[in-house]
Design a protein around this motif. Structure first.
Motif, PDB file in Angstrom:
ATOM      1  N   LEU A 502       0.832  -1.189   0.000  1.00  8.60           N
ATOM      2  CA  LEU A 502       0.000   0.000   0.000  1.00  8.60           C
ATOM      3  C   LEU A 502       0.871   1.245   0.000  1.00  8.60           C
ATOM      4  CD1 LEU A 502      -2.750  -0.937   2.630  1.00  8.60           C
ATOM      5  CD2 LEU A 502      -2.907  -1.041   0.134  1.00  8.60           C
ATOM      6  N   ALA A 503       0.327   2.325  -0.553  1.00  6.44           N
ATOM      7  CA  ALA A 503       1.041   3.598  -0.548  1.00  6.44           C
ATOM      8  C   ALA A 503       1.248   4.053   0.892  1.00  6.44           C
ATOM      9  CB  ALA A 503       0.250   4.644  -1.324  1.00  6.44           C
ATOM     10  N   ARG A 504       2.383   4.700   1.110  1.00  6.95           N
ATOM     11  CA  ARG A 504       2.689   5.190   2.447  1.00  6.95           C
ATOM     12  C   ARG A 504       1.891   6.445   2.749  1.00  6.95           C
ATOM     13  NH1 ARG A 504       7.482   3.607   4.729  1.00  6.95           N
ATOM     14  NH2 ARG A 504       7.824   5.685   5.583  1.00  6.95           N
ATOM     15  N   GLN A 505       1.682   6.676   4.041  1.00  8.57           N
ATOM     16  CA  GLN A 505       1.031   7.914   4.459  1.00  8.57           C
ATOM     17  C   GLN A 505       1.899   9.098   4.044  1.00  8.57           C
ATOM     18  OE1 GLN A 505      -1.912   7.884   5.815  1.00  8.57           O
ATOM     19  NE2 GLN A 505      -2.120   5.711   6.333  1.00  8.57           N
ATOM     20  N   GLY A 506       1.300  10.085   3.376  1.00  9.46           N
ATOM     21  CA  GLY A 506       2.073  11.242   2.950  1.00  9.46           C
ATOM     22  C   GLY A 506       3.097  10.905   1.896  1.00  9.46           C
ATOM     23  N   GLN A 507       2.857   9.856   1.094  1.00 10.67           N
ATOM     24  CA  GLN A 507       3.827   9.415   0.072  1.00 10.67           C
ATOM     25  C   GLN A 507       4.059  10.499  -0.979  1.00 10.67           C
ATOM     26  OE1 GLN A 507       5.356   6.027  -0.439  1.00 10.67           O
ATOM     27  NE2 GLN A 507       6.588   7.530  -1.474  1.00 10.67           N
ATOM     28  N   ARG A 521       3.320   0.335  -5.586  1.00  7.59           N
ATOM     29  CA  ARG A 521       2.218   0.842  -4.771  1.00  7.59           C
ATOM     30  C   ARG A 521       0.904   0.262  -5.275  1.00  7.59           C
ATOM     31  NH1 ARG A 521       4.234   6.905  -5.203  1.00  7.59           N
ATOM     32  NH2 ARG A 521       5.352   5.878  -6.891  1.00  7.59           N
ATOM     33  N   LEU A 522       0.201  -0.426  -4.384  1.00  9.97           N
ATOM     34  CA  LEU A 522      -1.022  -1.120  -4.748  1.00  9.97           C
ATOM     35  C   LEU A 522      -2.158  -0.146  -5.039  1.00  9.97           C
ATOM     36  CD1 LEU A 522      -1.257  -4.176  -2.302  1.00  9.97           C
ATOM     37  CD2 LEU A 522      -1.369  -4.271  -4.794  1.00  9.97           C
ATOM     38  N   PHE A 523      -2.947  -0.503  -6.037  1.00 14.22           N
ATOM     39  CA  PHE A 523      -4.248   0.082  -6.330  1.00 14.22           C
ATOM     40  C   PHE A 523      -4.158   1.505  -6.886  1.00 14.22           C
ATOM     41  CE2 PHE A 523      -5.234  -2.591  -2.385  1.00 14.22           C
ATOM     42  CZ  PHE A 523      -5.244  -3.762  -3.124  1.00 14.22           C
ATOM     43  N   ALA A 524      -3.628   2.448  -6.095  1.00 14.56           N
ATOM     44  CA  ALA A 524      -3.587   3.836  -6.562  1.00 14.56           C
ATOM     45  C   ALA A 524      -2.599   4.627  -5.732  1.00 14.56           C
ATOM     46  CB  ALA A 524      -4.973   4.476  -6.486  1.00 14.56           C
ATOM     47  N   GLU A 525      -2.255   5.815  -6.201  1.00 11.11           N
ATOM     48  CA  GLU A 525      -1.277   6.675  -5.522  1.00 11.11           C
ATOM     49  C   GLU A 525      -1.720   7.045  -4.116  1.00 11.11           C
ATOM     50  OE1 GLU A 525       2.394   8.493  -5.551  1.00 11.11           O
ATOM     51  OE2 GLU A 525       1.503   7.714  -7.401  1.00 11.11           O
ATOM     52  N   ASP A 526      -3.057   7.246  -3.943  1.00  9.41           N
ATOM     53  CA  ASP A 526      -3.572   7.686  -2.646  1.00  9.41           C
ATOM     54  C   ASP A 526      -4.251   6.567  -1.860  1.00  9.41           C
ATOM     55  OD1 ASP A 526      -5.657   7.366  -4.359  1.00  9.41           O
ATOM     56  OD2 ASP A 526      -6.672   9.255  -3.885  1.00  9.41           O
ATOM     57  N   ALA A 527      -4.025   5.310  -2.265  1.00  8.41           N
ATOM     58  CA  ALA A 527      -4.670   4.177  -1.588  1.00  8.41           C
ATOM     59  C   ALA A 527      -3.849   3.752  -0.379  1.00  8.41           C
ATOM     60  CB  ALA A 527      -4.860   3.014  -2.553  1.00  8.41           C
ATOM     61  N   THR A 528      -3.849   4.619   0.644  1.00 10.88           N
ATOM     62  CA  THR A 528      -3.170   4.272   1.897  1.00 10.88           C
ATOM     63  C   THR A 528      -4.072   3.383   2.738  1.00 10.88           C
ATOM     64  OG1 THR A 528      -4.037   6.197   3.064  1.00 10.88           O
ATOM     65  CG2 THR A 528      -1.982   6.492   1.832  1.00 10.88           C
ATOM     66  N   TRP A 529      -3.479   2.796   3.777  1.00  4.09           N
ATOM     67  CA  TRP A 529      -4.289   1.937   4.637  1.00  4.09           C
ATOM     68  C   TRP A 529      -5.386   2.736   5.315  1.00  4.09           C
ATOM     69  CZ3 TRP A 529      -5.868   1.509   9.657  1.00  4.09           C
ATOM     70  CH2 TRP A 529      -6.401   0.276  10.052  1.00  4.09           C
ATOM     71  N   ALA A 564     -15.482   4.813  -7.573  1.00  6.21           N
ATOM     72  CA  ALA A 564     -15.153   3.392  -7.414  1.00  6.21           C
ATOM     73  C   ALA A 564     -13.662   3.171  -7.655  1.00  6.21           C
ATOM     74  CB  ALA A 564     -15.976   2.554  -8.379  1.00  6.21           C
ATOM     75  N   LEU A 565     -13.049   2.330  -6.825  1.00  8.93           N
ATOM     76  CA  LEU A 565     -11.603   2.094  -6.905  1.00  8.93           C
ATOM     77  C   LEU A 565     -11.327   0.674  -7.377  1.00  8.93           C
ATOM     78  CD1 LEU A 565      -8.661   2.974  -6.331  1.00  8.93           C
ATOM     79  CD2 LEU A 565      -8.970   2.114  -3.990  1.00  8.93           C
ATOM     80  N   PRO A 566     -10.871   0.480  -8.627  1.00  7.61           N
ATOM     81  CA  PRO A 566     -10.497  -0.877  -9.073  1.00  7.61           C
ATOM     82  C   PRO A 566      -9.278  -1.380  -8.284  1.00  7.61           C
ATOM     83  CG  PRO A 566     -10.715   0.655 -10.922  1.00  7.61           C
ATOM     84  CD  PRO A 566     -10.692   1.474  -9.679  1.00  7.61           C
TER      85      PRO A 566
END
Length: 608
Positions: A502-507, A521-529, A564-566
């Protein structure tokens, strides 16, 4: 060039050839042992035949140091192997493991010895010694082969632990037979020697382990000296044990490894990490050195039709018979037993022990023992090549492995990973959840998901997991550093293309986080946990939608909207393709799209 400069050049050349071969084998996805042996043969006897002189002559370079240096290196290798053995996990494997390292070892020893004698390779005494030597498989060859095959079922676990346990068992058996051959003793004398070797090895192994464990627990050793101090203790225990009782040193170092690994647990990880790197260097150098010192005449004799017949007997008769007798009446399926019967490559412990014993026996006026080393290398080459070529296809035919594994090892068992795992399993994709938190694992288990509680950063976790059928690793915990470290740990198994996080917080692309991040980075640039967890808490859900020619990706996007987030695409062929910040796959008709969709999502209206 002066002699010191020539010696320095030769020593550095050995390391260059050894590590260079390891790297080339890694790049070519080729068994490293085969390449190391080939390089050693070319640098030693090969050059002697072609050029009249050896490019590498270990005996001239090291002289009398060859024997003690090889013995010390084997002691360190056995210590590292012992550290990897967790008695709790070994007991969990149950009866198959116990029988393989008892009944299986006995059958392999006697049948191998009988085959060597029947084929006319050696006399009875040396045949018994060769049979004891080729009992050993070892984790240095089993581990890479299992990573290549990735089998499912209990066979993978049994093979992994057999490789670990059989090292000290086989080495001890070989030591006892060697002692009997060297002294020309009978059964009573051999039993007496066995008793004293066992007692001395156990005593000095436990004493050496205490020398490591007690200071570490009392923080009497600084962190930067943990591993060097352990090396000192291992070499010291080996030397003193051998001084008190000849040939007890290898048993002492094995006992040390088992005690240290099981006593310190995770505290031993720094030592184990250093030892793993050191052992790779030692194994590589030993294979090059030991094969380079073989004589061309010995090799020609070892490649006779008799030795090839002996090798075929080991592959086609001895191993299957040993597995059959050792596993009869156990809970293993016939498929597991068939795979066990077809995986038993020999490695560096067999090569080193054979070389050491051959040297000692030749020095003791037993010239016929010179054939031990080349015969053992023939067995190593033959078994590694045969099993590397045949085992993967056999495992697939048995239904215990797939050619292109698409399962997912998902780090984290919180709500989001559990929902993703449930969606994938409905599509027939195997998902294994890994989490150190007991409550998360219990929640996953209650949801009928496959989950394991373990520390993802532990060096023993990878060895203990059933990774059959898994081809992807997704790190999806709330801890960004754990995600990155876990990706770093598992990238060697899954490859760079198979690990994501997953993308890091504040990546950002230029900050510290990007430099620290190891996987895609999984899913998307802003896909943080935090973002994904918040969307689930807001009522969104993970849903798998089948696509068709009438309801394609554009239709799906129009239906669910831009919010929606693929997440993943599971193709019609069963391939799992994750969306990532730098790769957006285009789903096609027949694929299934797994996505995080809004709470009030309408059901797709399919034609007909």
């Amino acid at each position: 060039m002066s002699k010191p400069e020539l010696i320095a050049l030769s020593l550095s050349g050995i390391v260059v050839l050894a590590i260079g071969s390891q790297w080339l084998a890694w790049r070519l996805r080729f068994p490293a042992i085969l390449l190391l042996i080939l390089v050693g043969l070319l640098a030693g006897p090969g050059c002697e035949v072609a050029l009249g002189t050896r490019l590498l002559d270990p005996d001239a370079l090291l002289g009398e140091l060859v024997l003690p240096a090889t013995s010390l290196a084997v002691g360190l290798i056995l210590f590292e192997g012992g550290m990897g053995l967790r008695l709790r996990d070994a007991r969990a494997v149950g009866a198959p493991l116990a029988r393989l390292v008892s009944v299986g070892v006995l059958v392999t020893w006697l049948c191998s010895a009988g085959a060597a004698w029947a084929w006319g390779l050696l006399g009875l005494e040396l045949s018994l010694l060769l049979g004891a030597i080729v009992v050993v498989t070892g984790p240095t060859v089993i581990g890479p082969m299992l990573r290549q095959i990735r089998p499912t079922g209990r066979a993978a676990t049994v093979l992994r632990w057999e490789g670990i346990v059989i090292d000290p068992v086989g080495a001890t058996l070989a030591l006892l037979v060697f002692d009997a051959v060297l002294m020309g003793s009978g059964v009573a004398e051999a039993a007496h020697g066995f008793l004293w070797i066992s007692i001395t090895g156990a005593v000095f192994g436990c004493a050496g382990a205490a020398l490591i464990v007690i200071p570490l627990r009392r923080h009497a050793i600084p962190d930067f000296l943990d591993a060097p101090f352990a090396v000192m203790a291992v070499l010291g225990a080996y030397s003193v044990a051998n001084l008190i009782q000849p040939e007890a040193g290898l048993l002492a170092t094995t006992v040390m490894g088992v005690v240290v690994g099981n006593t310190l647990g995770e505290r031993a990880r720094k030592i184990l990490h250093f030892k793993e790197s050191l052992v790779v260097l030692l194994i590589s150098v030993l294979f090059v050195v030991l094969t380079a010192r073989l004589e061309p005449g010995e090799l020609v004799g070892a490649l006779s039709w008799r030795s090839l017949g002996f090798l075929a007997t080991l592959l086609l008769l001895v191993r299957p018979l040993a597995v059959l007798l050792a596993t009869v009446g156990t809970a293993l399926t016939w498929r597991d037993r068939a795979l066990l019967a077809c995986v038993a490559p020999r490695g560096i412990v067999a090569a080193s022990v054979a070389s050491v014993f051959a040297l000692r026996l030749v020095q003791a006026k037993r010239p016929e023992a010179a054939a031990l080393a080349p015969l053992t290398f023939v067995v190593i080459l033959g078994t590694v090549a045969f099993y590397a070529l045949s085992a993967p296809s056999l495992a697939r035919r048995l239904g215990l492995a797939v050619a292109n594994p698409q399962g997912v090892l998902l780090l984290g068992a919180q709500a989001f990973p559990r929902a993703l795992a449930a969606a994938l399993e409905k599509l027939g994709v195997r998902v294994l959840l890994l989490d150190a938190n007991r409550a998360n694992v219990r929640a996953a288990t209650m949801a009928s998901l496959e989950a394991v509680q373990a520390n993802p950063l532990s060096y023993s976790t990878l060895e203990g997991l059933d990774l059959g059928g898994l081809g992807h690793f997704f790190a999806a915990t709330p801890n960004d550093e754990v995600n990155s470290l876990a990706v770093h740990r598992f990238v060697d198994f899954f490859g760079e293309a198979g690990v994501s996080q997953l993308a890091r917080q504040g990546q950002t692309d230029t900050g510290h986080g990007a430099a620290f991040e190891q996987g895609r980075r999984l899913f998307a640039e802003d896909a943080t946990w935090a973002a994904l967890a918040a969307r689930l808490q807001a009522g969104e859900r993970i849903k798998a939608t089948p696509l068709s020619a009438e309801f394609d990706y554009q239709s799906w996007r129009a239906l669910y909207g831009p919010e929606a987030l693929p997440l993943l695409v599971v193709t019609a062929r069963g391939e799992v393709i994750p969306f990532s910040a730098d790769h957006q796959p285009r789903p096609e008709a027949g694929d299934s799209l797994v996505a995080l969709v809004p709470r009030e999502s309408p059901a797709p209206q399919l034609p007909g």
